[in-house]
Scaffold this motif. Structure first.
Motif, PDB file in Angstrom:
ATOM      1  N   ARG A  85     -25.312  -3.727 -25.092  1.00  0.00           N
ATOM      2  CA  ARG A  85     -23.845  -3.886 -25.013  1.00  0.00           C
ATOM      3  C   ARG A  85     -23.221  -2.760 -24.195  1.00  0.00           C
ATOM      4  NH1 ARG A  85     -24.755  -5.650 -30.312  1.00  0.00           N
ATOM      5  NH2 ARG A  85     -24.275  -3.608 -31.189  1.00  0.00           N
ATOM      6  N   GLN A  86     -23.715  -1.541 -24.382  1.00  0.00           N
ATOM      7  CA  GLN A  86     -23.185  -0.408 -23.616  1.00  0.00           C
ATOM      8  C   GLN A  86     -23.505  -0.555 -22.134  1.00  0.00           C
ATOM      9  OE1 GLN A  86     -24.766   3.095 -25.526  1.00  0.00           O
ATOM     10  NE2 GLN A  86     -23.267   3.017 -27.190  1.00  0.00           N
ATOM     11  N   TRP A  87     -24.714  -1.007 -21.812  1.00  0.00           N
ATOM     12  CA  TRP A  87     -25.074  -1.191 -20.407  1.00  0.00           C
ATOM     13  C   TRP A  87     -24.250  -2.307 -19.775  1.00  0.00           C
ATOM     14  CZ3 TRP A  87     -30.995  -1.224 -21.650  1.00  0.00           C
ATOM     15  CH2 TRP A  87     -31.403   0.080 -21.931  1.00  0.00           C
ATOM     16  N   ARG A  88     -24.019  -3.366 -20.543  1.00  0.00           N
ATOM     17  CA  ARG A  88     -23.191  -4.456 -20.015  1.00  0.00           C
ATOM     18  C   ARG A  88     -21.768  -3.970 -19.773  1.00  0.00           C
ATOM     19  NH1 ARG A  88     -19.629  -8.096 -22.161  1.00  0.00           N
ATOM     20  NH2 ARG A  88     -19.231  -9.821 -20.764  1.00  0.00           N
ATOM     21  N   GLN A  89     -21.249  -3.152 -20.683  1.00  0.00           N
ATOM     22  CA  GLN A  89     -19.905  -2.610 -20.504  1.00  0.00           C
ATOM     23  C   GLN A  89     -19.837  -1.724 -19.249  1.00  0.00           C
ATOM     24  OE1 GLN A  89     -18.477  -0.188 -23.746  1.00  0.00           O
ATOM     25  NE2 GLN A  89     -16.363  -0.284 -23.047  1.00  0.00           N
ATOM     26  N   MET A  90     -20.871  -0.913 -19.038  1.00  0.00           N
ATOM     27  CA  MET A  90     -20.920  -0.091 -17.824  1.00  0.00           C
ATOM     28  C   MET A  90     -20.957  -0.977 -16.586  1.00  0.00           C
ATOM     29  SD  MET A  90     -23.546   2.956 -19.056  1.00  0.00           S
ATOM     30  CE  MET A  90     -24.215   3.081 -17.439  1.00  0.00           C
ATOM     31  N   LEU A  91     -21.741  -2.043 -16.644  1.00  0.00           N
ATOM     32  CA  LEU A  91     -21.820  -2.986 -15.535  1.00  0.00           C
ATOM     33  C   LEU A  91     -20.458  -3.602 -15.259  1.00  0.00           C
ATOM     34  CD1 LEU A  91     -23.568  -4.670 -13.543  1.00  0.00           C
ATOM     35  CD2 LEU A  91     -23.944  -6.268 -15.429  1.00  0.00           C
ATOM     36  N   ASP A  92     -19.777  -4.056 -16.300  1.00  0.00           N
ATOM     37  CA  ASP A  92     -18.444  -4.647 -16.150  1.00  0.00           C
ATOM     38  C   ASP A  92     -17.460  -3.662 -15.514  1.00  0.00           C
ATOM     39  OD1 ASP A  92     -18.974  -7.162 -17.122  1.00  0.00           O
ATOM     40  OD2 ASP A  92     -18.208  -6.754 -19.139  1.00  0.00           O
ATOM     41  N   GLN A  93     -17.465  -2.431 -16.007  1.00  0.00           N
ATOM     42  CA  GLN A  93     -16.547  -1.430 -15.468  1.00  0.00           C
ATOM     43  C   GLN A  93     -16.840  -1.150 -13.999  1.00  0.00           C
ATOM     44  OE1 GLN A  93     -17.153   1.762 -18.261  1.00  0.00           O
ATOM     45  NE2 GLN A  93     -15.659   0.953 -19.712  1.00  0.00           N
ATOM     46  N   GLY A  94     -18.117  -1.040 -13.651  1.00  0.00           N
ATOM     47  CA  GLY A  94     -18.489  -0.773 -12.267  1.00  0.00           C
ATOM     48  C   GLY A  94     -18.110  -1.902 -11.330  1.00  0.00           C
ATOM     49  N   VAL A  95     -18.361  -3.134 -11.748  1.00  0.00           N
ATOM     50  CA  VAL A  95     -18.037  -4.262 -10.879  1.00  0.00           C
ATOM     51  C   VAL A  95     -16.521  -4.439 -10.761  1.00  0.00           C
ATOM     52  CG1 VAL A  95     -18.091  -6.210 -12.509  1.00  0.00           C
ATOM     53  CG2 VAL A  95     -18.824  -6.550 -10.161  1.00  0.00           C
ATOM     54  N   GLN A  96     -15.773  -4.164 -11.825  1.00  0.00           N
ATOM     55  CA  GLN A  96     -14.313  -4.236 -11.740  1.00  0.00           C
ATOM     56  C   GLN A  96     -13.782  -3.177 -10.776  1.00  0.00           C
ATOM     57  OE1 GLN A  96     -12.301  -6.559 -12.766  1.00  0.00           O
ATOM     58  NE2 GLN A  96     -13.906  -7.666 -13.824  1.00  0.00           N
ATOM     59  N   GLN A  97     -14.341  -1.976 -10.861  1.00  0.00           N
ATOM     60  CA  GLN A  97     -13.922  -0.908  -9.956  1.00  0.00           C
ATOM     61  C   GLN A  97     -14.255  -1.272  -8.509  1.00  0.00           C
ATOM     62  OE1 GLN A  97     -15.763   2.883 -10.757  1.00  0.00           O
ATOM     63  NE2 GLN A  97     -14.339   3.973  -9.433  1.00  0.00           N
ATOM     64  N   ALA A  98     -15.455  -1.794  -8.277  1.00  0.00           N
ATOM     65  CA  ALA A  98     -15.847  -2.187  -6.927  1.00  0.00           C
ATOM     66  C   ALA A  98     -14.963  -3.319  -6.404  1.00  0.00           C
ATOM     67  CB  ALA A  98     -17.318  -2.600  -6.911  1.00  0.00           C
ATOM     68  N   THR A  99     -14.612  -4.258  -7.271  1.00  0.00           N
ATOM     69  CA  THR A  99     -13.736  -5.364  -6.886  1.00  0.00           C
ATOM     70  C   THR A  99     -12.353  -4.846  -6.499  1.00  0.00           C
ATOM     71  OG1 THR A  99     -14.934  -6.888  -8.318  1.00  0.00           O
ATOM     72  CG2 THR A  99     -12.709  -7.536  -7.683  1.00  0.00           C
ATOM     73  N   ASN A 100     -11.826  -3.905  -7.268  1.00  0.00           N
ATOM     74  CA  ASN A 100     -10.517  -3.333  -6.953  1.00  0.00           C
ATOM     75  C   ASN A 100     -10.544  -2.559  -5.630  1.00  0.00           C
ATOM     76  OD1 ASN A 100      -9.349  -4.381  -9.260  1.00  0.00           O
ATOM     77  ND2 ASN A 100      -9.738  -2.555 -10.468  1.00  0.00           N
ATOM     78  N   ILE A 101     -11.602  -1.790  -5.402  1.00  0.00           N
ATOM     79  CA  ILE A 101     -11.732  -1.052  -4.145  1.00  0.00           C
ATOM     80  C   ILE A 101     -11.823  -2.022  -2.976  1.00  0.00           C
ATOM     81  CG2 ILE A 101     -13.265   0.449  -2.796  1.00  0.00           C
ATOM     82  CD1 ILE A 101     -13.971   1.821  -5.518  1.00  0.00           C
ATOM     83  N   ASN A 102     -12.599  -3.080  -3.144  1.00  0.00           N
ATOM     84  CA  ASN A 102     -12.734  -4.069  -2.078  1.00  0.00           C
ATOM     85  C   ASN A 102     -11.391  -4.733  -1.779  1.00  0.00           C
ATOM     86  OD1 ASN A 102     -14.312  -5.560  -0.177  1.00  0.00           O
ATOM     87  ND2 ASN A 102     -14.294  -7.287  -1.581  1.00  0.00           N
ATOM     88  N   ARG A 103     -10.618  -5.020  -2.813  1.00  0.00           N
ATOM     89  CA  ARG A 103      -9.289  -5.624  -2.626  1.00  0.00           C
ATOM     90  C   ARG A 103      -8.365  -4.660  -1.872  1.00  0.00           C
ATOM     91  NH1 ARG A 103      -8.081  -6.471  -7.641  1.00  0.00           N
ATOM     92  NH2 ARG A 103      -9.182  -8.448  -7.685  1.00  0.00           N
TER      93      ARG A 103
END
Length: 82
Positions: free
Chosen positions: A49-67
């Motif tokens: 669950r912690q690794w999935r949460q880290m994954l979610d946070q990282g992909v959200q951050q990358a998505t925001n940067i890309n936007r």
């Protein structure tokens, strides 16, 4: 006092290439986001669950940067609406 330097617009060919790369990055991020979502549908231990949460946070951050990058390229391109 010095005058502020005016930023030159991004040439159209380079802006197009950057937009294509941003689009490709969005597609790759979508695969990661969907995989993370699917991981959320199965029982995970606390570490999982912690690794999935880290994954979610990282992909959200990358998505925001890309936007932000896509918006910047659009606004700074030679063919941007004035």
């Amino acid at each position: 006092m010095t005058e502020p330097t005016k930023v030159q617009p991004i040439p159209s060919a380079q802006a197009l290439h950057l937009r294509q790369l941003s689009h490709d990055l969005s597609n790759a991020l979508e695969v990661i986001l969907q995989t993370s979502f699917l991981l959320g549908t199965i029982e995970l231990d606390e570490n999982g669950r912690q690794w999935r949460q880290m994954l979610d946070q990282g992909v959200q951050q990358a998505t925001n940067i890309n936007r932000e990058l896509r918006d910047y390229v659009r606004s700074q391109s030679e063919n941007a609406a004035v």
